[in-house]
Design a protein around this motif. Structure first.
Motif, PDB file in Angstrom:
ATOM      1  N   ALA A   1      47.176  -5.771 -19.752  1.00 25.21           N
ATOM      2  CA  ALA A   1      46.230  -6.003 -18.658  1.00 25.21           C
ATOM      3  C   ALA A   1      46.631  -7.233 -17.854  1.00 25.21           C
ATOM      4  CB  ALA A   1      44.816  -6.169 -19.213  1.00 25.21           C
ATOM      5  N   ARG A   2      47.067  -8.290 -18.543  1.00 21.98           N
ATOM      6  CA  ARG A   2      47.521  -9.496 -17.841  1.00 21.98           C
ATOM      7  C   ARG A   2      48.731  -9.207 -16.970  1.00 21.98           C
ATOM      8  NH1 ARG A   2      46.884 -13.274 -22.837  1.00 21.98           N
ATOM      9  NH2 ARG A   2      44.940 -14.288 -22.305  1.00 21.98           N
TER      10      ARG A   2
ATOM     11  N   THR B   1      39.421  -3.308 -15.843  1.00 21.05           N
ATOM     12  CA  THR B   1      38.451  -2.909 -14.820  1.00 21.05           C
ATOM     13  C   THR B   1      38.696  -3.669 -13.519  1.00 21.05           C
ATOM     14  OG1 THR B   1      36.818  -2.432 -16.521  1.00 21.05           O
ATOM     15  CG2 THR B   1      35.979  -2.744 -14.298  1.00 21.05           C
ATOM     16  N   LEU B   2      38.986  -4.973 -13.645  1.00 20.28           N
ATOM     17  CA  LEU B   2      39.301  -5.779 -12.466  1.00 20.28           C
ATOM     18  C   LEU B   2      40.544  -5.237 -11.773  1.00 20.28           C
ATOM     19  CD1 LEU B   2      38.930  -8.272 -10.627  1.00 20.28           C
ATOM     20  CD2 LEU B   2      40.217  -9.592 -12.323  1.00 20.28           C
ATOM     21  N   CYS B   3      41.575  -4.912 -12.547  1.00 16.84           N
ATOM     22  CA  CYS B   3      42.807  -4.366 -11.976  1.00 16.84           C
ATOM     23  C   CYS B   3      42.543  -3.041 -11.248  1.00 16.84           C
ATOM     24  CB  CYS B   3      43.853  -4.150 -13.067  1.00 16.84           C
ATOM     25  SG  CYS B   3      44.509  -5.668 -13.752  1.00 16.84           S
TER      26      CYS B   3
ATOM     27  N   LEU C   1      40.876  -3.738  -7.993  1.00 15.03           N
ATOM     28  CA  LEU C   1      41.829  -4.281  -7.018  1.00 15.03           C
ATOM     29  C   LEU C   1      42.717  -3.181  -6.453  1.00 15.03           C
ATOM     30  CD1 LEU C   1      42.889  -7.599  -8.806  1.00 15.03           C
ATOM     31  CD2 LEU C   1      41.525  -7.400  -6.720  1.00 15.03           C
ATOM     32  N   GLU C   2      43.146  -2.262  -7.319  1.00 17.53           N
ATOM     33  CA  GLU C   2      43.984  -1.148  -6.847  1.00 17.53           C
ATOM     34  C   GLU C   2      43.224  -0.277  -5.850  1.00 17.53           C
ATOM     35  OE1 GLU C   2      45.140   0.518 -10.591  1.00 17.53           O
ATOM     36  OE2 GLU C   2      46.938  -0.742 -10.725  1.00 17.53           O
ATOM     37  N   ARG C   3      41.929  -0.035  -6.145  1.00 11.83           N
ATOM     38  CA  ARG C   3      41.117   0.746  -5.191  1.00 11.83           C
ATOM     39  C   ARG C   3      40.978  -0.002  -3.874  1.00 11.83           C
ATOM     40  NH1 ARG C   3      38.004   1.585  -9.704  1.00 11.83           N
ATOM     41  NH2 ARG C   3      36.453   0.043  -9.041  1.00 11.83           N
ATOM     42  N   ASP C   4      40.735  -1.325  -3.965  1.00 11.69           N
ATOM     43  CA  ASP C   4      40.593  -2.139  -2.750  1.00 11.69           C
ATOM     44  C   ASP C   4      41.866  -2.089  -1.909  1.00 11.69           C
ATOM     45  OD1 ASP C   4      38.052  -2.873  -3.563  1.00 11.69           O
ATOM     46  OD2 ASP C   4      38.695  -4.788  -4.404  1.00 11.69           O
TER      47      ASP C   4
ATOM     48  N   LEU D   1      47.651  -7.311 -13.906  1.00 11.37           N
ATOM     49  CA  LEU D   1      46.995  -8.179 -12.928  1.00 11.37           C
ATOM     50  C   LEU D   1      48.013  -9.072 -12.226  1.00 11.37           C
ATOM     51  CD1 LEU D   1      44.417  -9.175 -11.590  1.00 11.37           C
ATOM     52  CD2 LEU D   1      44.110 -10.761 -13.501  1.00 11.37           C
ATOM     53  N   ARG D   2      48.957  -9.606 -12.993  1.00 11.21           N
ATOM     54  CA  ARG D   2      49.984 -10.466 -12.385  1.00 11.21           C
ATOM     55  C   ARG D   2      50.804  -9.691 -11.365  1.00 11.21           C
ATOM     56  NH1 ARG D   2      53.397 -14.160 -16.009  1.00 11.21           N
ATOM     57  NH2 ARG D   2      52.432 -15.853 -14.911  1.00 11.21           N
ATOM     58  N   ALA D   3      51.189  -8.464 -11.711  1.00  8.30           N
ATOM     59  CA  ALA D   3      51.979  -7.644 -10.783  1.00  8.30           C
ATOM     60  C   ALA D   3      51.189  -7.374  -9.503  1.00  8.30           C
ATOM     61  CB  ALA D   3      52.384  -6.336 -11.458  1.00  8.30           C
ATOM     62  N   LEU D   4      49.916  -7.033  -9.637  1.00  7.94           N
ATOM     63  CA  LEU D   4      49.080  -6.785  -8.455  1.00  7.94           C
ATOM     64  C   LEU D   4      48.990  -8.028  -7.579  1.00  7.94           C
ATOM     65  CD1 LEU D   4      46.082  -4.754  -9.912  1.00  7.94           C
ATOM     66  CD2 LEU D   4      47.551  -4.052  -8.022  1.00  7.94           C
ATOM     67  N   CYS D   5      48.773  -9.176  -8.222  1.00  9.32           N
ATOM     68  CA  CYS D   5      48.624 -10.426  -7.467  1.00  9.32           C
ATOM     69  C   CYS D   5      49.918 -10.825  -6.773  1.00  9.32           C
ATOM     70  CB  CYS D   5      48.142 -11.549  -8.389  1.00  9.32           C
ATOM     71  SG  CYS D   5      46.428 -11.330  -8.926  1.00  9.32           S
ATOM     72  N   LYS D   6      51.043 -10.617  -7.467  1.00 10.74           N
ATOM     73  CA  LYS D   6      52.328 -10.991  -6.874  1.00 10.74           C
ATOM     74  C   LYS D   6      52.721 -10.063  -5.739  1.00 10.74           C
ATOM     75  CE  LYS D   6      55.140 -13.641 -10.020  1.00 10.74           C
ATOM     76  NZ  LYS D   6      56.342 -13.668 -10.859  1.00 10.74           N
TER      77      LYS D   6
END
Length: 202
Positions: free
Chosen positions: A30-31, A66-68, A71-74, A34-39
């Motif tokens: 999960a981390r 759930t946060l990831c 973010l992907e939907r957003d 999230l890191r990949a999405l943020c980067k």
């Protein structure tokens, strides 16, 4: 009968260890997600990512997932960057609020963490574990040098390194997880910054 009971206890301990390792693996995944999405989308800085993930426990990795997913939907929506950044701001605000609540004693005088119900609090704040030993702190330093920033699954690898080395030394093992390594590293960094600030004031 005593042997059978000892065998059951060993089997139970092995099962708990296996479940804990699976949960820790889920948290690392999960981390990383999230890191990949943020980067990729330049949603947040490294410090904000660490803040979101720093105190997350393996048992609560589903909340990072759930946060990831949100973010992907957003990012697939009509205003991707604005929506995703708003979601991240909400998550960061929740972490800040929970950290503040944990540090502020309620009217009874005991710390908020002790007064809070077991399942309550932020999704990303976990329970306290055994204090770090001098051996573990020395291994944390070695592991941080052995696995520098940028290494894939750095925190998980450092945790594994500490656990393997402690087992080799046959000292008491606390089975450190990646989230504990991140939290301790952040605590040590803050401590160093405070010392440096005090020295500058003198």
């Amino acid at each position: 009968e005593a042997e059978a009971e000892a065998e059951r206890a060993r089997a139970d301990a092995a099962e708990r260890r296996r479940l804990k390792e699976r949960a820790a693996k889920g948290l690392r995944k999960a981390r990383g997600r999230l890191r990949a999405l943020c980067k990729e989308s330049r949603l947040c800085e490294e410090e904000e990512w660490e803040k979101l993930c720093g105190n997350a426990t393996a048992e609560r990795s589903d909340q990072l997932e759930t946060l990831c997913a949100g973010l992907e939907r957003d990012l697939a929506g009509p205003e991707p960057l604005a929506a995703a950044q708003a979601r991240l701001r909400e998550a960061l605000a929740a972490v800040d609020a929970a950290t503040e609540a944990e540090a502020t004693p309620p009217t009874g005088g005991e710390p908020a963490a002790a007064a809070a119900p077991a399942g309550g609090g932020s999704a990303l704040i976990g329970e306290r574990r055994a204090p770090w030993t001098e051996t573990e702190l020395a291994l944390l330093s070695k592991g941080s040098n052995k696995f520098p920033g940028g290494v894939v699954d750095r925190w998980g690898r450092i945790a594994d390194f500490i656990n393997v080395e402690v087992a080799k030394l046959q000292t008491e093992s606390h089975g450190r997880t990646a989230d504990e390594v991140i939290a301790k590293t952040r605590d040590l960094r803050k401590e160093l910054e405070k010392r440096a600030a005090r020295q500058r004031e003198q």
